[in-house]
Design a protein around this motif. Structure first.
Motif, short mmCIF file in Angstrom:
data_model
loop_
_atom_site.label_atom_id
_atom_site.label_comp_id
_atom_site.label_asym_id
_atom_site.label_seq_id
_atom_site.Cartn_x
_atom_site.Cartn_y
_atom_site.Cartn_z
N GLY A 61 0.82 -1.20 0.00
CA GLY A 61 0.00 0.00 0.00
C GLY A 61 0.85 1.25 0.00
N GLU A 62 0.20 2.40 -0.20
CA GLU A 62 0.88 3.70 -0.22
C GLU A 62 0.21 4.62 0.80
OE1 GLU A 62 1.13 1.21 -3.08
OE2 GLU A 62 -0.55 2.54 -3.54
N ALA A 63 0.97 5.05 1.80
CA ALA A 63 0.46 6.04 2.74
C ALA A 63 0.37 7.38 2.00
CB ALA A 63 1.37 6.15 3.95
N ILE A 64 -0.85 7.90 1.83
CA ILE A 64 -1.02 9.15 1.08
C ILE A 64 -1.29 10.34 1.99
CG2 ILE A 64 -1.75 7.98 -1.03
CD1 ILE A 64 -4.66 8.70 -0.29
N SER A 65 -1.46 10.08 3.28
CA SER A 65 -1.58 11.13 4.28
C SER A 65 -1.34 10.49 5.64
CB SER A 65 -2.98 11.78 4.24
OG SER A 65 -3.95 10.95 4.84
N ALA A 66 -1.48 11.27 6.71
CA ALA A 66 -1.27 10.74 8.05
C ALA A 66 -2.35 9.76 8.46
CB ALA A 66 -1.20 11.89 9.05
N ASP A 67 -3.48 9.73 7.74
CA ASP A 67 -4.62 8.91 8.14
C ASP A 67 -5.07 7.89 7.11
OD1 ASP A 67 -5.27 10.30 10.73
OD2 ASP A 67 -5.50 12.01 9.36
N TRP A 68 -4.54 7.97 5.87
CA TRP A 68 -5.08 7.16 4.80
C TRP A 68 -3.99 6.42 4.02
CZ3 TRP A 68 -10.26 6.51 4.18
CH2 TRP A 68 -11.10 7.44 4.80
N VAL A 69 -4.34 5.19 3.59
CA VAL A 69 -3.46 4.36 2.76
C VAL A 69 -4.23 3.92 1.52
CG1 VAL A 69 -2.18 2.18 2.62
CG2 VAL A 69 -2.08 3.55 4.72
N LEU A 70 -3.59 4.05 0.38
CA LEU A 70 -4.14 3.62 -0.90
C LEU A 70 -3.66 2.20 -1.20
CD1 LEU A 70 -5.56 4.44 -3.65
CD2 LEU A 70 -3.27 5.17 -4.40
N THR A 71 -4.56 1.36 -1.73
CA THR A 71 -4.18 0.00 -2.11
C THR A 71 -5.17 -0.52 -3.15
OG1 THR A 71 -3.50 -2.18 -1.25
CG2 THR A 71 -5.47 -1.18 -0.26
N ALA A 72 -5.14 -1.82 -3.41
CA ALA A 72 -6.07 -2.43 -4.36
C ALA A 72 -7.37 -2.82 -3.67
CB ALA A 72 -5.44 -3.66 -5.00
N GLY A 73 -8.47 -2.74 -4.40
CA GLY A 73 -9.76 -3.08 -3.83
C GLY A 73 -9.84 -4.53 -3.37
N HIS A 74 -9.23 -5.46 -4.13
CA HIS A 74 -9.33 -6.87 -3.73
C HIS A 74 -8.56 -7.17 -2.46
CE1 HIS A 74 -5.62 -7.17 -6.28
NE2 HIS A 74 -5.27 -8.06 -5.36
N CYS A 75 -7.67 -6.25 -2.03
CA CYS A 75 -6.94 -6.45 -0.79
C CYS A 75 -7.79 -6.22 0.45
CB CYS A 75 -5.72 -5.53 -0.74
SG CYS A 75 -4.42 -5.96 -1.91
N VAL A 76 -8.93 -5.55 0.32
CA VAL A 76 -9.78 -5.29 1.48
C VAL A 76 -11.08 -6.08 1.43
CG1 VAL A 76 -8.81 -2.97 1.67
CG2 VAL A 76 -10.98 -3.28 0.49
N LYS A 77 -11.29 -6.86 0.39
CA LYS A 77 -12.53 -7.62 0.26
C LYS A 77 -12.57 -8.76 1.28
CE LYS A 77 -15.38 -9.95 -3.22
NZ LYS A 77 -15.45 -10.38 -4.64
N GLY A 78 -13.60 -8.77 2.11
CA GLY A 78 -13.78 -9.82 3.09
C GLY A 78 -12.79 -9.79 4.24
N VAL A 79 -12.13 -8.65 4.45
CA VAL A 79 -11.11 -8.54 5.49
C VAL A 79 -11.77 -8.34 6.86
CG1 VAL A 79 -9.26 -7.05 6.37
CG2 VAL A 79 -9.31 -7.71 3.97
N SER A 80 -11.27 -9.08 7.85
CA SER A 80 -11.80 -8.96 9.21
C SER A 80 -10.88 -8.16 10.13
CB SER A 80 -12.03 -10.35 9.80
OG SER A 80 -10.83 -11.11 9.82
N GLY A 81 -9.67 -7.91 9.72
CA GLY A 81 -8.73 -7.12 10.51
C GLY A 81 -7.47 -6.86 9.73
#
Length: 245
Positions: A69-89
């Motif tokens: 992923g890419e930290a784009i600010s102090a609070d947010w990270v950009l990544t691929a959509g399939h990396c967060v699908k069905g994620v529990s933690g």
């Protein structure tokens, strides 16, 4: 059929599954077909604090998974959509060393852009860096362009990487990401994307223009594999409205 390229980690070591890791590469001689300590081409990346590792669990599945992923600010990270699908933690690691270690911050929310393999994760506490990468507003695909990919994915013949790697890739046209959105089609110049690179950046002209979505096929030890990076241009307004960046 193109394959998404997340990787799965069991304990502290990475093990390959049917998913493929998105985007990085490292200096690797290609020859006897055996696993080498080097990635599929490219070179070890310099210290890049904003290039983070995402380690997460998925509902109903054992073990932990990894993306870039890419930290784009102090609070947010950009990544691929399939990396967060069905994620529990999920936890975000700021070390450029693998397996992921050192400082980490838990994620408290996930956001995916519909119809695009682009996602944002929100940190449970702020992490201020000295600088953040620039995101493109209007990149147009050009086959005369060469870009840089980065990530924590596996090296040649699925050997586990020891850190962040980078490689040159040439733009060979337009394509689609795993969500059906527009993507940039790439071919390795000196390195190929592999398992665990999902969500990693494609940098052209000093700006992130894409995030790793799929590879056309597993690269093995090839440094000229093809990959598809989801368009940041297509997601740019959504990124701004969601994160303010």
């Amino acid at each position: 059929m193109n394959k998404i390229f997340r990787s799965v980690l069991v304990g502290a070591a990475a093990a390959s599954i049917a998913f493929i890791g998105a985007g990085a590469a490292g200096a690797a001689p290609v020859g006897n077909g055996g696993a080498t300590p080097n990635i599929v081409g490219g070179s070890k990346a310099p210290a890049t604090p904003w290039a983070v590792q995402l380690i997460f669990q998925k509902t109903g599945q054992s073990g932990s998974f990894g993306c870039t992923g890419e930290a784009i600010s102090a609070d947010w990270v950009l990544t691929a959509g399939h990396c967060v699908k069905g994620v529990s933690g999920m936890k975000v690691y700021y070390s450029n060393v693998t397996p992921a270690s050192g400082e980490n911050i838990a994620v408290d929310n996930f956001y995916s852009q519909p119809g695009n393999d682009v996602a944002l994760v929100h940190l449970s506490k702020s992490k201020q860096l000295d600088s953040y990468p620039a995101l493109t507003d209007s990149y147009k695909v050009s086959t005369s362009d060469t870009g840089l990919i980065m990530g924590y994915g596996h090296r040649a013949n699925d050997a586990v990487a020891d850190g962040l790697y980078q490689a040159k890739q040439k733009v060979i046209g337009s394509s689609s990401d795993t969500a059906g959105g527009p993507a940039i089609h790439l071919q390795g110049v000196d390195g190929s994307a592999n398992r665990g690179d999902s969500g990693g950046p494609l940098i052209i002209g000093g700006k992130i223009v894409g995030v790793a979505s799929t590879v056309d096929s597993l690269p093995g030890a090839s440094t000229t594999g093809k990959a598809n990076y989801a368009s940041v241009t297509n997601a740019r307004q959504w990124i701004k409205s969601t994160s303010g960046v």
